[in-house]
Motif scaffolding. Structure first.
Motif, mmCIF file in Angstrom:
data_model
loop_
_atom_site.group_PDB
_atom_site.id
_atom_site.type_symbol
_atom_site.label_atom_id
_atom_site.label_comp_id
_atom_site.label_asym_id
_atom_site.label_seq_id
_atom_site.Cartn_x
_atom_site.Cartn_y
_atom_site.Cartn_z
ATOM 1 N N SER A 127 31.415 28.610 48.414
ATOM 2 C CA SER A 127 32.664 28.381 48.096
ATOM 3 C C SER A 127 32.206 26.762 47.978
ATOM 4 O O SER A 127 30.794 26.207 47.934
ATOM 5 N N VAL A 177 42.650 23.848 48.021
ATOM 6 C CA VAL A 177 43.248 24.298 46.655
ATOM 7 C C VAL A 177 42.361 24.450 45.672
ATOM 8 O O VAL A 177 42.501 25.536 45.194
ATOM 9 N N LEU A 178 41.453 23.056 45.262
ATOM 10 C CA LEU A 178 40.611 24.369 44.622
ATOM 11 C C LEU A 178 39.486 25.054 44.520
ATOM 12 O O LEU A 178 39.767 26.126 43.882
ATOM 13 N N ASN A 179 39.042 25.067 46.000
ATOM 14 C CA ASN A 179 38.605 26.193 46.580
ATOM 15 C C ASN A 179 39.182 28.053 46.045
ATOM 16 O O ASN A 179 39.060 29.098 45.408
ATOM 17 N N ALA A 180 40.815 27.645 47.191
ATOM 18 C CA ALA A 180 41.138 28.698 46.587
ATOM 19 C C ALA A 180 41.666 29.218 45.412
ATOM 20 O O ALA A 180 41.863 30.701 44.823
ATOM 21 N N TYR A 181 41.629 28.339 44.616
ATOM 22 C CA TYR A 181 41.851 28.582 43.246
ATOM 23 C C TYR A 181 40.387 29.531 41.917
ATOM 24 O O TYR A 181 41.019 30.406 42.109
ATOM 25 N N ALA A 182 39.817 28.799 42.495
ATOM 26 C CA ALA A 182 38.401 29.065 42.031
ATOM 27 C C ALA A 182 37.758 30.901 42.353
ATOM 28 O O ALA A 182 37.195 31.529 41.981
ATOM 29 N N LYS A 183 38.449 31.443 43.885
ATOM 30 C CA LYS A 183 38.435 32.254 44.076
ATOM 31 C C LYS A 183 39.559 33.056 43.889
ATOM 32 O O LYS A 183 38.602 34.303 43.320
ATOM 33 N N GLU A 184 40.238 32.901 43.467
ATOM 34 C CA GLU A 184 41.840 33.611 42.736
ATOM 35 C C GLU A 184 41.335 34.302 41.758
ATOM 36 O O GLU A 184 41.829 35.372 40.941
ATOM 37 N N ASN A 185 40.492 33.471 41.132
ATOM 38 C CA ASN A 185 41.039 33.712 39.725
ATOM 39 C C ASN A 185 38.802 33.728 39.000
ATOM 40 O O ASN A 185 38.236 33.819 38.079
#
Length: 218
Positions: A175, A159-167
């Motif tokens: 990663s 979840v935090l990796n996905a959030y970091a990449k989206e933003n």
């Protein structure tokens, strides 16, 4: 206490010493049980009760079961405490972090229940370098972790990796690792199951495979 009567039964080493009998009356709406016991000197080498140890466990039980009230009184010296936490695990995290500096004041909290399971999670990041990740299964501490803890770790990293990449907080194929994300984290994962499976005689680790997916998706 049940049906307006006070009942009593006595056991000695697992054998009924005195059969169930009515010893008095009570209000029709009064229900509940009181258990009084004495330590068997042939089974317990140490027969002295440790107030602090009992208090720590009762406090933990009150955190794990929000709304439950536990009163302890030491009649040797009249020392007593009451443990009652409506905030459940969120309050537990705040208690564990009371000597630390929190990055965000309000803990992140999840709760989900179905007919055969209940999962509760609370977490808060601090400016500490270490992580405190504690798992419980049916109120039993699992210091060896298990499927509830591994499900949490996997989801947190994803979840935090996905959030970091989206933003656009991380670039390209970079990663963050789980260790990076859990630095300074205090988290408690509590799972309550109908038929938990443990690894080892001491219930050190939860082995119920379905719990990993439940916690992960939550």
């Amino acid at each position: 206490k049940k049906h307006g009567k006070v009942h009593q039964v006595e056991f000695n080493r697992g054998v009924v010493k005195a059969p169930l009998k009515v010893i008095g009356e009570c209000d029709e709406n009064d229900t509940g049980s009181a258990v009084t016991f004495k330590l068997d000197p042939e089974l317990f080498e140490v027969q002295e009760f440790d107030y602090d140890r009992l208090s720590n466990r009762f406090r933990e039980m009150a955190f794990l079961n929000r709304g439950l009230k536990i009163l302890i009184k030491d009649e040797r010296n009249d020392k007593k405490d009451t443990f009652h936490f409506e905030g459940g695990l969120a309050e537990f995290v705040l208690y564990l972090n009371r000597a630390k500096t929190a990055i965000h004041k309000k803990p992140i909290y999840f709760f989900h229940s179905k007919e055969d399971y209940e999962v509760e999670i609370a977490m808060q990041w601090t400016d500490s370098y270490s992580e405190t990740l504690t798992g419980y299964a049916n109120n039993i501490n699992t210091p060896g972790g298990g499927t509830h803890v591994s499900g949490f770790k996997t989801a947190l990293t994803r979840v935090l990796n996905a959030y970091a990449k989206e933003n656009n907080l991380i670039k390209g194929k970079l990663s963050l690792t789980g260790d990076d994300m859990r630095e300074g984290l205090t988290a408690i994962i509590s799972a309550k199951l109908a038929n938990p499976q443990f690894e080892g005689q001491t219930k050190d680790k939860l082995g119920s495979s379905e719990v990993e997916g439940i916690v992960n998706s939550l």
